[in-house]
Design an enzyme around this catalytic site. Structure first.
Site, mmCIF file in Angstrom:
data_model
loop_
_atom_site.group_PDB
_atom_site.id
_atom_site.type_symbol
_atom_site.label_atom_id
_atom_site.label_comp_id
_atom_site.label_asym_id
_atom_site.label_seq_id
_atom_site.Cartn_x
_atom_site.Cartn_y
_atom_site.Cartn_z
ATOM 1 N N ASP A 128 44.822 27.464 36.434
ATOM 2 C CA ASP A 128 44.254 28.542 37.226
ATOM 3 C C ASP A 128 43.244 28.003 38.235
ATOM 4 O OD1 ASP A 128 45.739 30.398 35.875
ATOM 5 O OD2 ASP A 128 44.111 31.087 34.575
ATOM 6 N N LYS A 162 45.109 32.608 41.082
ATOM 7 C CA LYS A 162 45.136 33.923 41.709
ATOM 8 C C LYS A 162 43.700 34.249 42.097
ATOM 9 C CE LYS A 162 48.921 35.689 38.815
ATOM 10 N NZ LYS A 162 49.003 34.563 37.876
ATOM 11 N N GLY A 208 41.698 29.942 32.369
ATOM 12 C CA GLY A 208 40.283 30.150 32.136
ATOM 13 C C GLY A 208 40.071 31.124 30.996
ATOM 14 N N ASP A 232 40.277 32.792 27.587
ATOM 15 C CA ASP A 232 41.294 32.820 26.536
ATOM 16 C C ASP A 232 42.605 33.327 27.128
ATOM 17 O OD1 ASP A 232 41.748 32.945 23.350
ATOM 18 O OD2 ASP A 232 42.756 34.630 24.319
ATOM 19 N N ALA A 235 35.177 34.625 28.402
ATOM 20 C CA ALA A 235 33.982 34.730 29.233
ATOM 21 C C ALA A 235 32.940 35.648 28.618
ATOM 22 C CB ALA A 235 34.361 35.233 30.624
ATOM 23 N N MET A 292 35.633 40.641 36.075
ATOM 24 C CA MET A 292 36.148 40.734 37.450
ATOM 25 C C MET A 292 35.692 42.002 38.154
ATOM 26 S SD MET A 292 40.020 39.300 36.686
ATOM 27 C CE MET A 292 40.212 40.177 35.130
#
Length: 431
Positions: free
Chosen positions: A201, A223, A254, A256, A285, A336
């Site tokens: 990623d 992405k 990144g 899990d 995260a 995000m």
């Protein structure tokens, strides 16, 4: 020495109880009394371990005169060889030596390498030897029967892999965690060292990629909003192409693989196409950012549940149950969401979440450049704009977020009085 099959003779005035019992059992031979040079006549390897350096020097001199291998404990100058630290995965052995000058360093290196080498590794040389005549594409066999696969199943399963090793490779979905290489799991590190191809990623850090095999092919399939974008169908096609070429493929994600990482979609695709796979979980995260900002995601006084939410676009926001998310006594971990902070705050306030609800917004969590912004829900968009918070960042919303002001320990704290100390980043020098 006994484990290696040596016939051991011990020369000493007295023996410790355990050695005395071994002598009675015939496991060792005992020369009682003061040292005599003729003790060395029938030996080929001598270890001097007395408390007297003059006596050790005499033993070493007698040994060298007889052309024996001689080691004087903790005295490299008198020694003709050093005893290495061993990592035993019989019949595979790894020896580490510092030339007798740095025993502490050697012990630490042995401990680190010991953790990297799976205990099942020793079964592979026996398997290869047994089937040597039937193995033609050996490199593909080794790639498909790594210590990880043997650890997860009996040796019989590894034998069954011989029939299919030449036909197809395999894929490991690996969670790389939040970007700090110190937070990789041991299995993730092994997978990187086994990989022929790595599909990674955009947020995978260079320090993590540097841990991979130097000759592994790296393919970026990130992405990122407003930048290069690799469609999921293209990622599927690359996984299939390289696995069918007999390669060991690592899909490096990144966090899990199964937390907003499309790992489930990729697993389904591999299963439908008959590709062998394995999943290595990573530190998500939410867990990393909470820990590195001093925020407990749950607390028996104020938060009995945690909700993981993605908010990367308006479409994802439209699918959320805002009334449920606005309930108190729960923690929201929102992935995000940096570009949607205005809408997030508006919806939560409109559905009853208190304006004074604390938040912690963690940018680059666990990395040397981490910043943690704290405040309350009604001021969230304005504070984030004032401090120019950028993705990647994770939003923790709920009563527990207030603890960031008191318990923060890593990186820069914004929006509150800093704590009395800050622990320096272990990666700062390297960065």
């Amino acid at each position: 020495m006994l484990k290696a099959g040596a016939r051991v003779t011990v020369g000493a005035p007295v023996l410790a109880p355990e050695l005395r019992e071994w002598a009675k059992q015939g496991r060792i031979t005992w020369h009682a009394g003061a040292y005599q040079a003729n003790w060395l006549d029938q030996t080929w390897l001598v270890i001097a371990a007395t408390r007297s350096r003059p006596l050790n020097a005499r033993i070493a001199g007698d040994g060298h005169a007889r052309q024996r291998l001689v080691n004087v404990v903790d005295d490299p100058a008198l020694s003709s060889f050093q005893v290495p630290a061993l990592i035993d995965r019989s019949p595979l052995l790894v020896a580490i030596s510092g030339g007798g000058t740095a025993p502490m360093l050697v012990r630490r290196l042995r401990e680190r390498i010991e953790r990297l080498l799976d205990p099942a590794l020793g079964s592979l040389p026996q398997l290869v030897h047994r089937y040597r005549a039937r193995i033609h594409a050996r490199r593909r066999f080794h790639a498909s029967s790594t210590p990880g696969s043997v650890r997860m199943a009996p040796l019989a399963r590894a034998q069954n892999q011989l029939a299919t090793a030449q036909a197809c490779g395999s894929v490991i979905l690996v969670g790389a965690g939040p970007g700090n290489p110190d937070l990789l799991t041991l299995r993730a590190l092994r997978a990187l060292n086994e990989a022929d191809v790595i599909l990674h990623d955009a947020l995978i850090s260079e320090p993590i990629l540097d841990l991979a095999r130097p000759d592994a092919e790296r393919i970026a399939v990130g992405k990122r909003g407003g930048a290069m974008h690799t469609p999921q169908a293209s990622i599927h096609a690359l996984l299939l192409e390289h696995a069918r070429a007999g390669k060991r493929v690592v899909r490096l994600k990144g966090g899990d693989p199964f937390v907003f990482g499309r790992g489930g979609e990729e697993l389904q695709y591999l299963r439908e196409h008959g590709i062998a796979y394995e999943v290595v979980p990573g530190i998500s995260a939410a867990l990393a950012c909470a820990a590195y900002s001093g925020v407990p995601l749950t607390h028996r006084d104020c938060a009995q549940s945690v909700r993981l939410v993605t908010a990367h676009c308006q479409q994802s926001l439209n699918t959320l149950d805002w009334s449920d998310l606005a309930r108190e006594r729960q923690t929201l971990a929102i992935y995000m969401g940096v570009s949607q902070l205005d809408e997030l705050a508006r919806q939560l306030l409109a559905h009853g979440r208190a304006a004074a609800t604390p938040f912690a917004l963690i940018e680059n969590g666990s990395l040397p450049q981490q910043r943690t912004l704290t405040g309350t829900l009604h001021e969230l968009p304005a504070l984030a704009t004032r401090h120019a918070i950028q993705a990647p960042a994770l939003l923790i919303l709920g009563e527990v977020a207030a603890q960031a002001n008191a318990s923060h320990w890593y990186g820069e704290l914004l929006g509150a009085t800093p704590p009395s100390f800050t622990l320096a980043s272990p990666l700062a020098d390297a960065a």
